[in-house]
Design an enzyme around this catalytic site. Structure first.
Site, PDB file in Angstrom:
ATOM      1  N   ASP A  18      59.586 -22.216 -26.426  1.00 31.34           N
ATOM      2  CA  ASP A  18      60.536 -21.740 -25.249  1.00 31.34           C
ATOM      3  C   ASP A  18      61.851 -21.853 -26.295  1.00 31.34           C
ATOM      4  O   ASP A  18      63.235 -20.670 -26.080  1.00 31.34           O
ATOM      5  CB  ASP A  18      59.928 -22.082 -23.897  1.00 31.34           C
ATOM      6  CG  ASP A  18      59.021 -21.888 -23.351  1.00 31.34           C
ATOM      7  OD1 ASP A  18      58.653 -20.778 -24.182  1.00 31.34           O
ATOM      8  OD2 ASP A  18      58.250 -21.857 -22.199  1.00 31.34           O
TER       9      ASP A  18
ATOM     10  N   ASP B 233      64.433 -19.299 -26.860  1.00 29.72           N
ATOM     11  CA  ASP B 233      65.699 -18.870 -25.913  1.00 29.72           C
ATOM     12  C   ASP B 233      67.746 -18.859 -27.204  1.00 29.72           C
ATOM     13  O   ASP B 233      68.242 -18.410 -27.472  1.00 29.72           O
ATOM     14  CB  ASP B 233      65.988 -20.508 -25.033  1.00 29.72           C
ATOM     15  CG  ASP B 233      65.571 -20.292 -23.860  1.00 29.72           C
ATOM     16  OD1 ASP B 233      64.964 -18.898 -24.109  1.00 29.72           O
ATOM     17  OD2 ASP B 233      65.169 -21.101 -23.274  1.00 29.72           O
TER      18      ASP B 233
ATOM     19  N   SER C 194      64.483  -9.893 -14.209  1.00 38.93           N
ATOM     20  CA  SER C 194      64.826 -11.213 -15.183  1.00 38.93           C
ATOM     21  C   SER C 194      65.884 -12.052 -14.692  1.00 38.93           C
ATOM     22  O   SER C 194      66.415 -11.308 -12.963  1.00 38.93           O
ATOM     23  CB  SER C 194      64.357 -10.525 -16.027  1.00 38.93           C
ATOM     24  OG  SER C 194      64.486 -12.422 -17.288  1.00 38.93           O
TER      25      SER C 194
ATOM     26  N   LYS D 216      63.060 -23.539 -10.807  1.00 36.07           N
ATOM     27  CA  LYS D 216      62.070 -21.981 -12.025  1.00 36.07           C
ATOM     28  C   LYS D 216      60.757 -22.470 -12.024  1.00 36.07           C
ATOM     29  O   LYS D 216      60.848 -23.525 -13.473  1.00 36.07           O
ATOM     30  CB  LYS D 216      63.021 -21.903 -13.071  1.00 36.07           C
ATOM     31  CG  LYS D 216      63.421 -21.055 -13.958  1.00 36.07           C
ATOM     32  CD  LYS D 216      64.253 -20.363 -14.838  1.00 36.07           C
ATOM     33  CE  LYS D 216      63.973 -18.972 -15.324  1.00 36.07           C
ATOM     34  NZ  LYS D 216      62.359 -18.745 -16.458  1.00 36.07           N
TER      35      LYS D 216
ATOM     36  N   GLU E 260      55.892 -16.349  -8.528  1.00 40.33           N
ATOM     37  CA  GLU E 260      55.350 -17.337  -9.564  1.00 40.33           C
ATOM     38  C   GLU E 260      53.644 -17.644  -9.865  1.00 40.33           C
ATOM     39  O   GLU E 260      53.385 -18.035  -9.036  1.00 40.33           O
ATOM     40  CB  GLU E 260      56.267 -18.284 -10.214  1.00 40.33           C
ATOM     41  CG  GLU E 260      56.058 -18.617 -11.720  1.00 40.33           C
ATOM     42  CD  GLU E 260      57.369 -17.561 -12.172  1.00 40.33           C
ATOM     43  OE1 GLU E 260      57.599 -16.673 -11.592  1.00 40.33           O
ATOM     44  OE2 GLU E 260      57.147 -17.895 -13.327  1.00 40.33           O
TER      45      GLU E 260
ATOM     46  N   LYS F  26      70.567 -18.681  -6.579  1.00 42.34           N
ATOM     47  CA  LYS F  26      70.989 -17.409  -6.346  1.00 42.34           C
ATOM     48  C   LYS F  26      72.151 -17.430  -5.431  1.00 42.34           C
ATOM     49  O   LYS F  26      72.236 -17.972  -4.232  1.00 42.34           O
ATOM     50  CB  LYS F  26      69.589 -16.639  -5.626  1.00 42.34           C
ATOM     51  CG  LYS F  26      69.094 -16.823  -6.032  1.00 42.34           C
ATOM     52  CD  LYS F  26      67.211 -16.709  -5.421  1.00 42.34           C
ATOM     53  CE  LYS F  26      65.958 -16.894  -6.405  1.00 42.34           C
ATOM     54  NZ  LYS F  26      64.299 -16.579  -6.421  1.00 42.34           N
TER      55      LYS F  26
ATOM     56  N   CYS G 247      35.549 -51.701 -29.144  1.00 43.39           N
ATOM     57  CA  CYS G 247      35.314 -52.710 -31.046  1.00 43.39           C
ATOM     58  C   CYS G 247      34.156 -54.318 -29.722  1.00 43.39           C
ATOM     59  O   CYS G 247      34.231 -54.240 -28.111  1.00 43.39           O
ATOM     60  CB  CYS G 247      36.327 -54.295 -31.092  1.00 43.39           C
ATOM     61  SG  CYS G 247      35.982 -55.073 -31.778  1.00 43.39           S
TER      62      CYS G 247
HETATM   63  S1  IVH Z   1      63.829 -15.077  -8.922  1.00 38.25           S
HETATM   64  C1  IVH Z   1      65.634 -10.983  -8.763  1.00 38.25           C
HETATM   65  N1  IVH Z   1      63.322 -17.172  -8.309  1.00 38.25           N
HETATM   66  O1  IVH Z   1      61.526 -16.282 -13.636  1.00 38.25           O
HETATM   67  C2  IVH Z   1      65.645 -12.128  -8.924  1.00 38.25           C
HETATM   68  N2  IVH Z   1      62.515 -15.847 -10.581  1.00 38.25           N
HETATM   69  O2  IVH Z   1      63.348 -16.049 -16.065  1.00 38.25           O
HETATM   70  C3  IVH Z   1      64.029 -12.327  -9.467  1.00 38.25           C
HETATM   71  N3  IVH Z   1      61.150 -17.283 -12.189  1.00 38.25           N
HETATM   72  O3  IVH Z   1      60.980 -12.825 -13.533  1.00 38.25           O
HETATM   73  C4  IVH Z   1      62.920 -14.031  -9.606  1.00 38.25           C
HETATM   74  N4  IVH Z   1      60.898 -19.446 -10.894  1.00 38.25           N
HETATM   75  O4  IVH Z   1      58.966 -15.012 -13.061  1.00 38.25           O
HETATM   76  C5  IVH Z   1      63.216 -16.031  -9.469  1.00 38.25           C
HETATM   77  N5  IVH Z   1      62.397 -19.789  -8.546  1.00 38.25           N
HETATM   78  C6  IVH Z   1      62.415 -18.950  -8.896  1.00 38.25           C
HETATM   79  C7  IVH Z   1      61.657 -18.409 -10.231  1.00 38.25           C
HETATM   80  C8  IVH Z   1      62.157 -17.312 -10.334  1.00 38.25           C
HETATM   81  C9  IVH Z   1      60.640 -18.734 -12.362  1.00 38.25           C
HETATM   82  C10 IVH Z   1      61.234 -16.269 -13.143  1.00 38.25           C
HETATM   83  C11 IVH Z   1      60.899 -15.144 -12.539  1.00 38.25           C
HETATM   84  C12 IVH Z   1      61.421 -14.303 -13.219  1.00 38.25           C
HETATM   85  C13 IVH Z   1      61.969 -14.944 -14.823  1.00 38.25           C
HETATM   86  C14 IVH Z   1      63.224 -14.938 -15.158  1.00 38.25           C
END
Ligand code: IVH
Length: 729
Positions: free
Chosen positions: A38, A42, A85, A118, A173, A299, A433
């Site tokens: 990963d 990146d 994504s 995440k 997920e 978010k 041993c």
């Molecule tokens: S929100 C529109 N929340 O990360 C927003 N994604 O790298 C879409 N992911 O495709 C995703 N934990 O598979 C969101 N708490 C989380 C997440 C999360 C993991 C993943 C998900 C996304 C990817 C993007």
């Protein structure tokens, strides 16, 4: 720390980079393993983005920077709303810049951010019709995904029926916890398959596999909830008006697993600085999580902010992933070493092609035991995924089987002890041993003399080697019958060193039983378990008289451990007798023996009474003030003397966390769980009466040392360890 982007010099290198990234992404989304881990991926994508910023007219159509999920496997089930994504940031500065640009776009600063882990798995959409789970779809290319409904029933946290008969789509997920991953690989290799390289691959491969002879469980965490525009009218009410945090609460109410029940629940904060503080907290807890995370998702929480910010073709503008440094990298297994520990256990250790993880160069990884190697089908020369989180010893997650060339070699297990050439007892998973702890006498004696055991000042491993080589010591008990003449006969042993060592050995005879027991190095018992056993039985005679059932009365000793400890003590009988004959103390001060079976005195083996009675205390960070010089083991002894129970990990059972300077994840976890915190000074006040016990023990030792003239209260000389310990505050 951010690893730098890959440097791309020209158009040719750019094309190659895009090709490599597309190939790696295709493998990633297909559940396979690419030749890039990963972190490398990146770096590559960031290099591509940097080059594209300077050459906007030369951007290739399949560049991973412009796609929803570069190289994703396409499916045939259209998503009702695109599964986007996330863009990434890699540092506090990058996050602050992102938050500022979001504020500019909205025309006001964001005052509600939701911050959540995440999760390192793969995205799926779970469609519920009238409360019943009807369809599971992978993200695919974001506009359409693959139908993986065959996996319904194998994913924990994704119920077949919701708590209400609503028609909604839950997004989230799918991943495997560490335990699920181990299990999946065991089952898979038992069925003749090749092991998955890591939990993410295992989840991806398992989710997409149809018609397997076996099923293995996975875990789901929801992070999105939408009404289903494809079925009108949606029964779920106006979900679009709810904030993200309300949607998550609603998701949990419906019975779907979210991060709310984990150590790192989603939280809402009102400023970018608080986001960064939460990022730090989650990062600090990462090593303790039973599942992998690769960052933190931030978010804009309010629906109005999300709508106003809108989305690009690849990612929403109202959310960002703050990537954490990779804890997993790919490298190669070069060799396996077999080391004999102090109890005679022969432990394999993988020698790796050096690889950097979170700023440390990793050259070794633990391999546990021969059965573990066989189970995981590891071979010399294999590409392997190595995992290192926090201070935990790096481990090999699994081989990357599809990168095998055929030149890999089987790992040869030793036929005799690699240290002394004796036979091997391979009767248990961990080989040993046949000489047991006598095989590596230097290691077992050095451990016994260590600060948390018998604390014999001046008996470091160099001295132990001398004693063993000279044939003066063949077991622990021999230390206590050493004579002045014997010691004086050793190299670099003058009269003063000899007298000091003899005094230290003599003082060691009086250590509490818990420390003597610990010094014996009974397998399966460390410092705190030795204290519990000693406190429970009060005397060595009591311990030796215990059968497995009696041993199980000690807290933390279960059905498996109890007979092993009893057997080990029987093995040590001759040595214990010799220690008794040499005058070594075999009682635990302040402890009372348990009553005979059937009599309940309410006292036997109970903790001491004191200000901490009934409390479970965790110490973390550096101690200061009156506690400054106490080792962690001494802190634990102090807690137990004051009536408490010491523990190394924070959990819901913890009642108090003593957090000193530099306390990190344990303090964060305590705060999360709302557990009482105290500073070292506050704690010292609480247990003030008991610190005196340490003072008296150490003053007595210091006085002894003074008799031998080491410190002699001379300010000009460096005080010996006991004297340093009492010269505090
Ligand atoms: S929100 C529109 N929340 O990360 C927003 N994604 O790298 C879409 N992911 O495709 C995703 N934990 O598979 C969101 N708490 C989380 C997440 C999360 C993991 C993943 C998900 C996304 C990817 C993007």
């Amino acid at each position: 720390m951010t690893t730098p982007a890959a440097v791309i010099m020209d158009a040719g290198a750019y094309e190659q980079a895009v090709e490599d990234a597309v190939e790696a992404a295709a493998a990633y989304y297909a559940g396979g393993t690419s030749s890039l881990d990963d972190d490398a991926y990146d770096r590559l994508v960031r290099g591509i983005a940097e080059w594209e910023a300077g050459h906007p007219d030369q951007v290739l159509p399949d560049s991973p920077t412009g796609k929803v999920a570069g190289g994703a496997v396409e499916g045939d089930v259209p998503h009702t709303v695109a599964m986007l994504s996330l863009d990434n940031v890699f540092s506090a500065e990058e996050f602050t810049a992102w938050a500022a640009s979001l504020g500019r776009r909205l025309g006001h600063e964001v005052t509600r951010f939701s911050v959540e882990p995440k999760l390192d798995g793969l995205a799926i959409a779970a469609r519920y019709t009238a409360g019943r789970l009807t369809r599971l779809i992978t993200r695919g290319d974001g506009t359409a995904g693959e139908d993986v409904s065959h996996a319904i029933g194998t994913i924990e946290g994704l119920p077949a029926v919701l708590a209400e008969p609503v028609t909604v789509e839950v997004r989230g997920e799918v991943l495997m916890t560490g335990t699920q991953f181990e299990h999946a690989n065991e089952v898979r290799t038992a069925h003749g398959g090749q092991p998955f390289a890591n939990p993410r691959n295992a989840a991806a491969g398992t989710l997409r596999a149809k018609e397997r002879a076996y099923t293995v469980p996975m875990t789901f965490f929801g992070y999105g909830l939408l009404a289903r525009p494809d079925t009108a009218p949606a029964l779920a009410g106006p979900l679009g008006e709810l904030s993200h945090s309300d949607l998550m609460a609603r998701t949990a109410e419906l019975g779907v697993h979210t991060t709310a029940a984990t150590l790192v629940p989603g939280v809402v904060v009102d400023a970018a600085e608080q986001v960064l503080a939460r990022v730090k907290e989650i990062a600090a807890l990462r090593a303790q999580l039973p599942f992998g995370i690769d960052g933190i998702v931030i978010k804009a929480d309010l629906a109005a902010d999300q709508q106003a910010a809108g989305s690009g073709s690849r990612a929403p503008r109202w959310a960002i992933a703050y990537k954490l440094p990779a804890v997993e990298k790919m490298t190669r297994l070069l060799e396996v070493e077999w080391n004999v520990g102090r109890t005679g256990i022969i432990a394999p250790r993988g020698v790796l092609e050096p690889v950097e993880i979170e700023g440390s160069t990793i050259t070794y990884a633990t391999l546990h035991n021969p059965a573990d190697i066989t189970r995981r089908d590891l071979r010399l020369g294999d590409h392997v995924m190595v995992h290192r989180a926090g201070d935990v010893i790096p481990r090999i997650e699994a081989p990357v089987a599809h990168l095998r060339t055929g030149d890999e070699q089987p790992i040869v297990f030793p036929e005799v002890c690699p240290r002394c050439g004796s036979g091997i007892d391979a009767g248990q998973e961990r080989w040993r041993c046949e000489q047991g702890r006598n095989c590596h006498l230097v290691a077992s004696l050095s451990y016994a003399a260590g600060r948390d055991q018998l604390d014999i000042e001046g008996l470091g491993s160099t001295r132990v080697v001398q004693l063993v080589d000279a044939g003066l010591v063949t077991d622990l008990a021999d230390l206590f019958t050493l004579t002045r003449e014997q010691l004086l006969g050793l190299d670099r042993m003058g009269a003063t060193s000899t007298d000091n060592l003899l005094a230290a050995i003599s003082a060691a005879k009086g250590r509490p039983l818990s420390r003597v027991l610990c010094a014996l190095g009974v397998r399966g018992t460390g410092r705190s378990m030795s204290r519990r056993i000693a406190r429970h039985f009060a005397t060595m005679d009591g311990i030796r008289a215990a059968d497995a059932a009696a041993m199980q009365q000690v807290e933390g000793i279960g059905t498996e451990k109890a007979p092993a400890i009893v057997a080990e003590l029987a093995e040590l009988a001759a040595l214990i007798d010799k220690l008794v004959a040499a005058g070594v103390n075999m009682t635990e001060p302040g402890a009372t023996p348990p009553p005979a079976p059937g009599i309940d005195s309410g006292m036997g083996g109970a903790p001491h009474d004191g200000p901490l009675t009934g409390m479970t205390v965790v110490v973390t960070g550096a101690m200061t003030g009156p506690l400054e010089k106490l080792s962690r083991n001494q802190m634990n002894e102090l807690i137990e003397r004051a009536g408490g129970r010491s523990s190394s990990g924070v959990s819901k059972k913890t009642t108090l966390v003593v957090a000193g300077d530099g306390a990190g994840s344990k303090r964060a976890k305590a705060e999360d769980l709302g557990i009482r915190l105290s500073t070292p000074d506050e704690f010292a006040g609480l247990v003030a009466d008991f610190i005196g016990w340490f003072d008296s023990v150490h003053s007595a030792r210091a006085a002894e040392t003074n008799r031998h003239g080491v410190c002699a209260a001379s300010a000009a000389r460096t005080p010996c360890r006991p004297c340093r310990q009492i010269r505090r505050g």
